[in-house]
Design a protein around this motif. Structure first.
Motif, PDB file in Angstrom:
ATOM      1  N   SER A 143      41.738  35.915  18.657  1.00  0.00           N
ATOM      2  CA  SER A 143      42.073  34.814  19.688  1.00  0.00           C
ATOM      3  C   SER A 143      41.056  33.845  19.393  1.00  0.00           C
ATOM      4  N   ASP A 144      41.009  32.766  20.249  1.00  0.00           N
ATOM      5  CA  ASP A 144      39.652  31.910  20.135  1.00  0.00           C
ATOM      6  C   ASP A 144      38.645  32.500  21.094  1.00  0.00           C
ATOM      7  N   GLY A 145      37.642  31.769  21.400  1.00  0.00           N
ATOM      8  CA  GLY A 145      36.310  32.211  22.166  1.00  0.00           C
ATOM      9  C   GLY A 145      36.919  32.255  23.857  1.00  0.00           C
ATOM     10  N   PHE A 146      37.693  31.907  24.139  1.00  0.00           N
ATOM     11  CA  PHE A 146      38.058  31.918  25.599  1.00  0.00           C
ATOM     12  C   PHE A 146      37.843  33.335  26.343  1.00  0.00           C
ATOM     13  N   ARG A 147      36.772  33.078  27.149  1.00  0.00           N
ATOM     14  CA  ARG A 147      36.300  34.479  27.656  1.00  0.00           C
ATOM     15  C   ARG A 147      37.316  35.368  28.513  1.00  0.00           C
ATOM     16  N   ALA A 148      38.466  34.540  29.194  1.00  0.00           N
ATOM     17  CA  ALA A 148      39.177  35.454  29.873  1.00  0.00           C
ATOM     18  C   ALA A 148      40.003  36.290  29.101  1.00  0.00           C
ATOM     19  N   TYR A 149      40.236  36.242  27.651  1.00  0.00           N
ATOM     20  CA  TYR A 149      40.957  37.226  26.748  1.00  0.00           C
ATOM     21  C   TYR A 149      40.444  38.501  27.072  1.00  0.00           C
ATOM     22  N   VAL A 150      39.072  38.599  26.841  1.00  0.00           N
ATOM     23  CA  VAL A 150      38.321  39.844  27.050  1.00  0.00           C
ATOM     24  C   VAL A 150      38.855  40.871  27.937  1.00  0.00           C
ATOM     25  N   ASP A 151      38.889  40.494  29.251  1.00  0.00           N
ATOM     26  CA  ASP A 151      39.136  40.875  30.439  1.00  0.00           C
ATOM     27  C   ASP A 151      40.834  41.428  30.377  1.00  0.00           C
ATOM     28  N   ALA A 152      41.523  40.542  29.956  1.00  0.00           N
ATOM     29  CA  ALA A 152      43.141  40.577  29.968  1.00  0.00           C
ATOM     30  C   ALA A 152      43.423  41.563  28.788  1.00  0.00           C
ATOM     31  N   VAL A 153      42.712  41.542  27.731  1.00  0.00           N
ATOM     32  CA  VAL A 153      42.988  42.601  26.680  1.00  0.00           C
ATOM     33  C   VAL A 153      42.648  44.026  26.993  1.00  0.00           C
ATOM     34  N   ASP A 154      41.497  43.942  27.735  1.00  0.00           N
ATOM     35  CA  ASP A 154      41.124  45.419  28.099  1.00  0.00           C
ATOM     36  C   ASP A 154      41.921  45.817  29.243  1.00  0.00           C
ATOM     37  N   ALA A 155      42.371  45.043  29.989  1.00  0.00           N
ATOM     38  CA  ALA A 155      43.377  45.407  31.053  1.00  0.00           C
ATOM     39  C   ALA A 155      44.528  46.088  30.643  1.00  0.00           C
ATOM     40  N   HIS A 156      45.244  45.653  29.533  1.00  0.00           N
ATOM     41  CA  HIS A 156      46.520  45.995  29.215  1.00  0.00           C
ATOM     42  C   HIS A 156      46.468  46.677  27.630  1.00  0.00           C
ATOM     43  N   PHE A 157      45.512  46.702  26.846  1.00  0.00           N
ATOM     44  CA  PHE A 157      45.457  47.209  25.717  1.00  0.00           C
ATOM     45  C   PHE A 157      44.337  48.235  25.736  1.00  0.00           C
ATOM     46  N   ALA A 158      43.267  48.186  26.291  1.00  0.00           N
ATOM     47  CA  ALA A 158      42.210  49.115  26.373  1.00  0.00           C
ATOM     48  C   ALA A 158      41.648  49.206  24.823  1.00  0.00           C
ATOM     49  N   THR A 159      41.525  50.293  24.476  1.00  0.00           N
ATOM     50  CA  THR A 159      40.985  50.428  23.158  1.00  0.00           C
ATOM     51  C   THR A 159      42.144  50.759  22.220  1.00  0.00           C
ATOM     52  N   SER A 160      43.345  50.525  22.391  1.00  0.00           N
ATOM     53  CA  SER A 160      44.416  50.824  21.491  1.00  0.00           C
ATOM     54  C   SER A 160      44.826  49.873  20.391  1.00  0.00           C
ATOM     55  N   ILE A 161      44.131  48.687  20.509  1.00  0.00           N
ATOM     56  CA  ILE A 161      44.330  47.788  19.134  1.00  0.00           C
ATOM     57  C   ILE A 161      42.848  47.281  18.786  1.00  0.00           C
ATOM     58  N   HIS A 162      42.774  46.582  17.586  1.00  0.00           N
ATOM     59  CA  HIS A 162      41.597  45.912  17.234  1.00  0.00           C
ATOM     60  C   HIS A 162      41.597  44.446  17.574  1.00  0.00           C
ATOM     61  N   PHE A 163      40.609  44.239  18.129  1.00  0.00           N
ATOM     62  CA  PHE A 163      40.373  42.853  18.847  1.00  0.00           C
ATOM     63  C   PHE A 163      39.232  42.176  18.569  1.00  0.00           C
ATOM     64  N   ALA A 164      39.480  40.771  18.018  1.00  0.00           N
ATOM     65  CA  ALA A 164      38.110  40.045  17.708  1.00  0.00           C
ATOM     66  C   ALA A 164      38.528  38.610  18.011  1.00  0.00           C
ATOM     67  N   GLN A 165      37.385  37.796  18.352  1.00  0.00           N
ATOM     68  CA  GLN A 165      37.500  36.567  18.874  1.00  0.00           C
ATOM     69  C   GLN A 165      36.876  35.613  17.998  1.00  0.00           C
ATOM     70  N   LEU A 166      37.277  34.520  17.473  1.00  0.00           N
ATOM     71  CA  LEU A 166      36.773  33.551  16.386  1.00  0.00           C
ATOM     72  C   LEU A 166      36.176  32.429  17.398  1.00  0.00           C
ATOM     73  N   ILE A 167      34.749  32.321  17.752  1.00  0.00           N
ATOM     74  CA  ILE A 167      34.146  31.657  18.339  1.00  0.00           C
ATOM     75  C   ILE A 167      33.615  30.323  17.670  1.00  0.00           C
ATOM     76  N   LYS A 168      34.198  29.084  17.977  1.00  0.00           N
ATOM     77  CA  LYS A 168      34.010  27.761  17.273  1.00  0.00           C
ATOM     78  C   LYS A 168      32.687  27.282  17.826  1.00  0.00           C
ATOM     79  N   LEU A 169      31.708  26.590  17.095  1.00  0.00           N
ATOM     80  CA  LEU A 169      30.610  26.137  17.576  1.00  0.00           C
ATOM     81  C   LEU A 169      30.585  24.709  17.345  1.00  0.00           C
ATOM     82  N   TYR A 170      30.475  23.796  18.276  1.00  0.00           N
ATOM     83  CA  TYR A 170      30.620  22.289  18.394  1.00  0.00           C
ATOM     84  C   TYR A 170      29.697  21.471  18.521  1.00  0.00           C
TER      85      TYR A 170
END
Length: 250
Positions: A143-170
């Motif tokens: 996903s992008d760097g939106f912080r809300a993804y982290v809690d949402a992924v943790d709530a529904h997937f926990a550690t059952s997937i591989h998750f990374a964010q691509l944080i863009k610098l402006y």
């Protein structure tokens, strides 16, 4: 004779009704569709709602138990009525920015899940809940760097997937809207950030090639290009603003 005339008129009306979503996807306004087809504006809006409900039922019935390898998540920005910074005095409260959250299989280009709402934690939670209900197995999510993804992924997937964010610098730190929101901001770099599991670094990439054999694609571009290219209402906005920062970074 009257039966055949009535049948002909009914088929004619059905053909005109079928043109409504086609013209809408081509970017034709509701008033223009009414003039072209002879269908009342209220009927056009009703047809749009009906078509959307049927598409939702089709999605719910068919997109289940998907086993993807690489999934990209992003949010597509649009407006309802007007820009929230320039509302009319009598504008309804729901007018302003609206976001279509998309989860795209980067290999098949299948849109697995979507959610329409604000760009906030509640929408992120609902979006990930729906994605979890439609998928099976272990896959890599970016996903992008939106912080809300982290809690949402943790709530529904926990550690059952591989998750990374691509944080863009402006170049400008004041980014309160979508990636292209500030006319003066430019992407100066990206930072892959691993959140869960061991995501393959090759697929957390800034490549714009959405058809590469390796599936190494930029998070925002393919997920947004699919609906924006099909809907001419948003294509010009996407090409003018959504890819501007990417080009400057390259």
């Amino acid at each position: 004779m009257g039966f055949f005339v009535e049948r002909f008129l009914k088929l004619l009306h059905l053909d005109a009704a079928a043109r409504v979503p086609e013209l809408m996807m081509e970017g034709t306004s509701v008033r223009a569709i009414s003039r072209l087809t002879g269908i009342h504006i209220a009927t056009i809006l009703s047809l749009m709602v009906t078509a959307g409900e049927k598409c939702q039922r089709l999605l719910d019935a068919t997109i289940r138990n998907v086993r993807p390898n690489l999934v990209q998540a992003d949010e597509l920005h649009s407006l309802v009525g007007c820009h929230e910074k320039r509302p009319r005095p009598d504008a309804p409260a729901e007018w302003g920015s609206i976001w279509t959250w998309l989860a795209l299989d980067s290999e098949s280009k299948l849109i697995i899940s979507y959610h329409i709402g604000n760009r906030d934690a509640e929408s992120a939670w609902e979006f990930m809940r729906d994605l979890r209900a439609r998928t099976e197995g272990i896959f890599q999510l970016t996903s992008d760097g939106f912080r809300a993804y982290v809690d949402a992924v943790d709530a529904h997937f926990a550690t059952s997937i591989h998750f990374a964010q691509l944080i863009k610098l402006y170049s400008s730190p004041d980014i309160s809207g979508p990636d292209w929101y500030s006319a003066t901001s430019r992407v100066t770099g990206t930072i892959p950030s691993v959140k869960v599991g061991r995501p393959d670094a090759r697929f957390v990439s800034t490549s714009k090639d959405s058809t590469s054999a390796s599936g190494c694609t930029f998070v925002a571009t393919p997920a947004e290009r699919t609906p924006t290219a099909a809907n001419w209402r948003t294509t010009r906005l996407h090409l003018a603003f959504g890819l501007r920062g990417i080009t400057s970074a390259e």
